[in-house]
Design a protein around this motif. Structure first.
Motif: not given
Length: 109
Positions: A1-28
């Motif tokens: 992974x290329x070096x990313x600034x903290x703002x980008x890494x924060x957005x990546x973390x938020x994206x994965x947070x959304x996917x961290x719930x089993x029920x949301x994965x079931x919906x998807x």
């Protein structure tokens, strides 16, 4: 992974947070083959109406799912084409890791 600034890494973390719930994965997964309404998603996942609606709201706010009104019904569909391939990639990685751990375990016995 290329070096990313903290703002980008924060957005990546938020994206994965959304996917961290089993029920949301079931919906998807329910939406894998096309748009569905809440009743159809409930039938496929076994989740209750309030639960499905809550997760659809979160997925919609994250831009992963979009809602489309059709008369009195609202249909939801995946808008981010990377989600399911990414989940499949993670699943394969986990399966490979478990297989490796199983082989190590058997070699110890």
């Amino acid at each position: 992974m290329a070096v990313m600034n903290k703002a980008v890494l924060h957005q990546v973390a938020e994206y994965f947070k959304v996917l961290s719930e089993v029920s949301r994965l079931e919906v998807l997964c329910s939406l894998k083959h096309g748009a569905k309404n809440v009743t159809q998603i409930m039938a496929e996942t076994g989740l209750g109406q309030a639960n499905v609606s809550k997760h659809l709201k979160i997925l919609t706010q994250a831009g992963m799912v979009k809602r489309q009104p059709h008369g009195v019904q609202v249909y939801y569909e995946i808008t981010d084409p990377t989600i399911l391939p990414m989940c499949e990639l993670v699943s394969r990685g986990l399966a490979n890791r478990l297989e490796f751990q199983l082989q190590e375990f058997h070699s110890i016995l």
